[in-house]
Design a protein around this motif. Structure first.
Motif, mmCIF file in Angstrom:
data_model
loop_
_atom_site.group_PDB
_atom_site.id
_atom_site.type_symbol
_atom_site.label_atom_id
_atom_site.label_comp_id
_atom_site.label_asym_id
_atom_site.label_seq_id
_atom_site.Cartn_x
_atom_site.Cartn_y
_atom_site.Cartn_z
ATOM 1 N N TYR A 84 56.367 15.378 42.309
ATOM 2 C CA TYR A 84 56.695 16.735 42.695
ATOM 3 C C TYR A 84 55.653 17.674 42.125
ATOM 4 N N MET A 85 55.403 18.741 42.864
ATOM 5 C CA MET A 85 54.616 19.830 42.302
ATOM 6 C C MET A 85 55.370 21.106 42.686
ATOM 7 N N SER A 86 54.797 22.274 42.436
ATOM 8 C CA SER A 86 55.423 23.506 42.892
ATOM 9 C C SER A 86 55.693 23.408 44.397
ATOM 10 N N VAL A 99 53.968 21.649 55.820
ATOM 11 C CA VAL A 99 54.049 20.465 56.672
ATOM 12 C C VAL A 99 53.502 20.849 58.059
ATOM 13 N N GLY A 127 55.465 23.488 60.472
ATOM 14 C CA GLY A 127 56.211 23.769 59.257
ATOM 15 C C GLY A 127 55.931 25.179 58.757
ATOM 16 N N ARG A 175 61.235 25.096 50.568
ATOM 17 C CA ARG A 175 62.154 24.177 49.894
ATOM 18 C C ARG A 175 63.442 23.980 50.701
ATOM 19 N N GLY A 220 63.966 22.020 53.904
ATOM 20 C CA GLY A 220 63.928 20.565 53.771
ATOM 21 C C GLY A 220 62.521 20.000 53.719
ATOM 22 N N PHE A 221 61.521 20.887 53.834
ATOM 23 C CA PHE A 221 60.149 20.391 53.666
ATOM 24 C C PHE A 221 59.926 20.027 52.192
ATOM 25 N N VAL A 222 60.434 20.890 51.298
ATOM 26 C CA VAL A 222 60.269 20.809 49.840
ATOM 27 C C VAL A 222 58.813 21.108 49.457
ATOM 28 N N ASN A 223 57.881 20.282 49.920
ATOM 29 C CA ASN A 223 56.449 20.581 49.712
ATOM 30 C C ASN A 223 55.673 19.824 50.780
ATOM 31 N N ALA A 224 54.429 20.221 51.009
ATOM 32 C CA ALA A 224 53.564 19.470 51.929
ATOM 33 C C ALA A 224 53.269 18.115 51.298
ATOM 34 N N PRO A 225 53.074 17.070 52.120
ATOM 35 C CA PRO A 225 52.846 15.725 51.584
ATOM 36 C C PRO A 225 51.729 15.722 50.541
ATOM 37 N N SER A 226 52.007 15.080 49.399
ATOM 38 C CA SER A 226 51.163 15.270 48.223
ATOM 39 C C SER A 226 49.790 14.611 48.330
ATOM 40 N N ALA A 266 65.898 15.450 52.175
ATOM 41 C CA ALA A 266 66.128 16.873 52.445
ATOM 42 C C ALA A 266 65.841 17.155 53.916
ATOM 43 N N GLY A 267 64.744 16.584 54.425
ATOM 44 C CA GLY A 267 64.434 16.723 55.846
ATOM 45 C C GLY A 267 65.503 16.062 56.708
ATOM 46 N N ASN A 313 68.757 18.067 56.853
ATOM 47 C CA ASN A 313 68.597 19.228 57.719
ATOM 48 C C ASN A 313 68.616 18.823 59.196
ATOM 49 N N GLY A 328 56.663 13.466 46.013
ATOM 50 C CA GLY A 328 55.720 14.388 46.650
ATOM 51 C C GLY A 328 55.352 14.012 48.071
ATOM 52 N N GLY A 388 60.180 21.792 62.788
ATOM 53 C CA GLY A 388 58.810 21.918 62.288
ATOM 54 C C GLY A 388 58.339 20.713 61.500
#
Lengths: 393, 393
Positions: free
Chosen positions: A70-72, A104, A108, A277, A280-286, B107-108, B111, B250, B280
């Protein structure tokens, strides 16, 4: 028992999707080499070798808990800084990591932007013809699309926008280079639009956001310039995707730019991160964030699109098809040879040409040609275009 | 000028987020080694070596236009088939590729599921204490969370569900192994819930969906069994994520299972694929889909969580903390040593212990301890737990 809205969406289906199935059918009957599929906007040029190289480098050498952790919700700070510097270098902007949210893809990013700004019932202007998926993104947040009719010769219809805009207008989506037309809006057109939005924001007493959807920014022809919209209008949000420029549509990697000068900047940036968040994306793929961070200026070899465009414009022009030559993206949008574009595309199918009716983009009387295909397929297809034109002569 | 709902979300902020910032502050003052952060549910064990190996293999050997290109919105068919076979092998189910949709994490997936089934105003049952992010997922689609009060000793409160359920209930979210309690619901509990939902579906004349959110399925202790819910109740949808089992939070990779026996199966599967598109996500990240397809049965070395649990249960038990030992996930949910759990966690901070108040999970009078941390940190923190207990004695 499922949602009625989703049920009707399934029942109405997607024209492009249906065409995809139809294409597979025709390929079975006539052989894949004898079907000319111009229906899909899928890049036909591979990612640059650096994508593979950097992805492997990262996998082998960066700490795995960093790479996959996880990141921000906004994304890695070093990646956002790298993308910001790339934009500043290329477009003379002044962004920092804090102006970017990794998303995303552009789909997204647009959903995050719309979730951030829309109240139920807010109107969002779109310029016909347009990528109708915008309607779904807008209605996800109970917004209402307001369609500006097409301008002459693919010009941006700013006068038309002035007539469609109301006190309920919260945003305008602009897509340049454009799907489905290949138009690239000029600086003069952008200035006229910015002027309209400033006047109307003042008149209605609230911000009208300009959402720039620009996954095709790097695909331009004959040296066309794509103005960077944040330089012309304060309340601009930019959605970008690496799907086309790096030929990575499956990886779902893009970003949203929120310039420091937008109204309530701090609040907007935080809200967009929260939207990223909770949608449901939470973050772009790391991993692919980290790849982008290493090669923020690169693109695939995009020359195939220019080569395809040249051939199609020359040959279709010679055959009597009428169109405005695209200045960017990998689409052209000629007039159909009969007024009913759906019938025209059905007729084209008899010549094993898969074209998408302009009506699917709210641009009736036209058809969309996606020329992200092999040059050889275009050459093989010319005889069919000729016969189709002859049929209508 | 942004959406009022988003504005209020930013203003109310996230308790866990605030704790994260607070933790960084304390680490600056006391040194990182002297702050004991039990607030974040971030895996502390690396992905298995096979993740790196297979990702590099795919990058080097599979055609790049396949690896990074668009595929069906549901995901690659071969990947879905591989995951389905893995589930069948492990849980005696009978799924095929057509029962799976690869998603951007759980999460995705949640949703997508909620978008597919909810009408505005529909109620969704959640069992307190629970991951309150569900509230946001539900309200994305104008649903309304209906909270079932906690059962004794973390048991599933089926009787309570019977009192909260109404004709407007469209779905029930079940999370086992559970965040924040570590509970794993037994087969008897699942059967009782299935029985209630069958009775109520018949009574109200419409399907009530059971949404299983199970990212912690593989993290269980003392041989606890996690029943596979589709075997107990027909209208079950399963959301899964590889974030915890493969330590890949991530990368945003997971899936949604839609069993063939759900009402209107074909329509539901198609609607979920459309939802995946229009929200999205478009599709789950392509490279990591392909990685999962190659190692569908693998997990990280999860033994650290059992080791951490044992130490914490033994030592906190000895100190007089009261709790039900977790049977799964990497959380425990002891009673706070004063009734006001927010005050208790503030007091704990004086001993440099970062704990999340149970209220943040609608479980007041408790605190959540995320033990996905290094074993050494737990050992170092025991003195602080002891002093905290002594303060309240």
């Amino acid at each position: 028992m499922i949602s009625k809205k989703m049920q009707s969406m399934v029942e109405n289906g997607s024209v492009i999707r249906a065409m995809f199935e139809e294409g597979k059918n025709l390929a079975r009957i006539y052989g894949a080499d004898n079907v000319y599929d111009y229906s899909l906007g899928n890049p036909c040029t591979p990612p640059p070798e650096s994508v593979r190289k950097e992805a492997c480098n990262i996998l082998m050498n960066e700490p795995e808990m960093l790479v996959h952790g996880y990141m921000s919700n906004s994304g890695y700070e070093d990646v956002r800084a790298s993308v910001a510097e790339s934009l500043n270098r290329r477009f003379g902007t002044d962004f920092g990591a804090g102006n970017l949210i990794m998303t995303v893809g552009a789909a997204g990013g647009l959903n995050v932007a719309l979730k951030t700004i829309l109240e139920p019932g807010d109107e969002v202007l779109v310029f016909a013809p347009y990528f109708v998926e915008y309607n779904n993104y807008i209605s996800n947040f109970l917004g209402v699309p307001a369609v500006v009719p097409p301008g002459a010769d693919l010009a941006l219809n700013v006068a038309g926008a002035g007539q469609v805009i109301t006190a309920k207008t919260k945003a305008v989506i602009l897509n340049s280079p454009n799907n489905p037309t290949g138009a690239v809006y000029t600086e003069a057109e952008i200035k006229a639009l910015a002027n309209l939005l400033e006047t109307k924001s003042a008149e209605y007493g609230h911000a009208i956001y300009l959402l720039s959807d620009e996954p095709y920014r790097e695909i331009v022809f004959d040296g066309a310039e794509v103005p960077y919209l944040t330089k012309y209008y304060r309340n601009t949000l930019v959605g970008y995707s690496y799907s086309k420029s790096l030929s990575l549509p499956g990886e779902r990697i893009g970003y949203l730019v929120i310039p420091s000068e937008v109204d309530d900047f701090e609040m907007t940036v935080q809200a967009a991160a929260v939207a990223n968040r909770i949608l449901g994306f939470v973050n772009a793929p790391s991993l692919f964030q980290r790849v982008i961070g290493r090669i923020p200026d690169q693109t695939s070899d995009l020359s195939i699109y220019a080569k395809n465009r040249e051939l199609l414009c020359r040959e279709l022009g010679r055959m009597g098809y009428r169109f405005t030559a695209p200045r960017g993206a990998f689409y052209m949008f000629p007039e159909s040879l009969e007024p009913d574009d759906v019938k025209f595309c059905a007729k084209a199918k008899e010549y094993r040409l898969l074209l998408v009716p302009g009506s699917s983009f709210r641009g009736p009387g036209h058809f969309r040609l996606a020329f992200c295909v092999s040059h050889e397929m275009i050459e093989r297809s010319l005889d069919s275009f000729e016969k189709l034109a002859a049929y209508y002569r």
